[in-house]
Design a protein around this motif. Structure first.
Motif, short mmCIF file in Angstrom:
data_model
loop_
_atom_site.label_atom_id
_atom_site.label_comp_id
_atom_site.label_asym_id
_atom_site.label_seq_id
_atom_site.Cartn_x
_atom_site.Cartn_y
_atom_site.Cartn_z
N LYS A 168 -34.35 -30.23 -25.24
CA LYS A 168 -33.54 -29.05 -24.94
C LYS A 168 -32.70 -29.35 -23.71
N CYS A 169 -31.40 -29.14 -23.84
CA CYS A 169 -30.51 -29.42 -22.71
C CYS A 169 -30.54 -28.24 -21.75
N GLU A 170 -30.77 -28.54 -20.48
CA GLU A 170 -30.80 -27.48 -19.47
C GLU A 170 -29.40 -26.96 -19.15
N GLY A 171 -28.40 -27.75 -19.53
CA GLY A 171 -27.02 -27.36 -19.25
C GLY A 171 -26.53 -26.29 -20.21
N CYS A 172 -26.67 -26.55 -21.52
CA CYS A 172 -26.12 -25.62 -22.51
C CYS A 172 -27.21 -24.94 -23.34
N ARG A 173 -28.46 -25.26 -23.06
CA ARG A 173 -29.62 -24.66 -23.73
C ARG A 173 -29.65 -24.96 -25.24
N VAL B 270 -26.19 -38.52 -21.65
CA VAL B 270 -25.35 -37.39 -21.27
C VAL B 270 -25.28 -36.48 -22.48
N CYS B 271 -25.48 -35.17 -22.27
CA CYS B 271 -25.48 -34.22 -23.40
C CYS B 271 -24.14 -34.30 -24.14
N PRO B 272 -24.17 -34.56 -25.47
CA PRO B 272 -22.91 -34.68 -26.21
C PRO B 272 -22.19 -33.34 -26.33
N LYS B 273 -22.92 -32.24 -26.05
CA LYS B 273 -22.30 -30.92 -26.23
C LYS B 273 -21.68 -30.39 -24.95
N CYS B 274 -22.36 -30.60 -23.79
CA CYS B 274 -21.85 -29.99 -22.56
C CYS B 274 -21.65 -31.00 -21.43
N GLU B 275 -21.89 -32.28 -21.69
CA GLU B 275 -21.67 -33.34 -20.69
C GLU B 275 -22.64 -33.30 -19.53
ZN LIG Z 1 -25.90 -29.64 -22.98
#
Ligand SMILES: [Zn+2]
Length: 284
Positions: free
Chosen positions: A27-32, A46-51
């Motif tokens: 689970k990405c803490e940036g974009c959940r 690096v999260c592909p969705k929110c960097e």
């Molecule tokens: Zn993310």
């Protein structure tokens, strides 16, 4: 007669019987959002969705920065627990556990390798080893690598990921700040380039010494960088801190950093910077 029979150890949930689904998704803490771990790894963590830049360990970092093979130095240095310190647990026990989990003696890897074909020496800090804290071993290892780089006239890169000085070593850990800074001053006088890469998090005594002393200080996006924590500062100055305080972008805006560079572009950026710096060195 028994209706239900339970074999001994049947309820043992440790180890092998666990269903192995965890670890595939993160689970990405940036974009959940839920991200497939493989996608994350293929994208430099690096999260592909929110960097959002996830933390990476020292070995992954070296693999991302260097061209394939590299050699390591000073890997047998280990802390002697100079104060025989105990807080909630004995420090000796914490060290043992961290050593077993990371397969490192302390929170650092000194490496020698090539970056886009150019010789470089790298110190990569390991955050998962007692918060990447700097005690006598990290101090000694970094000092040795600085001296080695100065002697061999090879550019040095230090990748910081640290909560600061290692409190379990008290004043011994604080002494490392002065020691490393002095070695860097000699390196500077010799005209050998030093690039500091600040990653999430870089705080305390590490920020207060070598992390901010680079000829270039580069940070990854969104990294927490500071000396004291925001809560401590708020309580001291009795003011609300601005939005984004102590993040890379805020520090860049306020002239504390030279650049914020995406992890994907970091290697190329460092290569170009070194190209420029070594050319300048030849001219002068
Ligand atoms: Zn993310």
């Amino acid at each position: 007669m028994t209706w239900f029979k339970r074999e001994a150890g049947e309820l043992d949930t440790s180890g092998e019987k666990k269903v192995r689904t965890e670890g595939l998704w993160v689970k990405c803490e940036g974009c959940r959002q839920i991200v497939w771990k493989k996608d994350l790894e293929d994208n430099f963590n690096v999260c592909p969705k929110c960097e959002k830049h996830f933390r990476v360990d020292a070995r992954t970092r070296l693999a991302q920065l260097l061209d394939g093979e590299y050699t390591t130095d000073d890997m047998s240095l280990a802390s002697t627990d100079p104060l025989h310190f105990t807080d909630l647990k004995p420090y000796a026990g914490r060290l043992k556990k961290a050593q077993a989990e990371t397969e490192l003696k302390d929170a650092i890897i000194n490496a020698r390798g090539k970056l886009n074909g150019r010789d470089v020496y790298v110190c990569a800090m390991e955050y998962s080893f007692i918060g990447g804290s700097m005690g006598a071993v990290v101090g000694e290892a970094i000092t040795r690598h600085i001296e080695r780089a100065t002697k061999d006239r090879v550019p040095l890169i230090i990748v910081s990921a640290s909560g600061g000085a290692r409190m379990m070593e008290g004043v011994v850990s604080l002494m490392q700040l002065a020691r490393i800074s002095a070695a860097l001053a000699s390196m500077d006088a010799a005209g050998v380039p030093y690039i500091s890469v600040l990653t999430d998090p870089t705080t305390g005594g590490v920020t207060a010494s070598f992390a901010m002393l680079g000829d270039l200080n580069i940070a990854e996006p969104g990294a927490l960088i500071g000396f004291a924590g925001p809560r401590v500062i708020e309580q001291t100055i009795r003011q609300k801190l601005p939005e984004g305080f102590q993040r890379s972008e805020f520090l860049l805006e306020h002239g504390m950093l030279d650049a914020v560079v995406h992890r994907k572009e970091l290697k190329g950026y460092i290569a170009r910077a070194l190209e420029f710096m070594t050319k300048e060195a030849i001219r002068s």
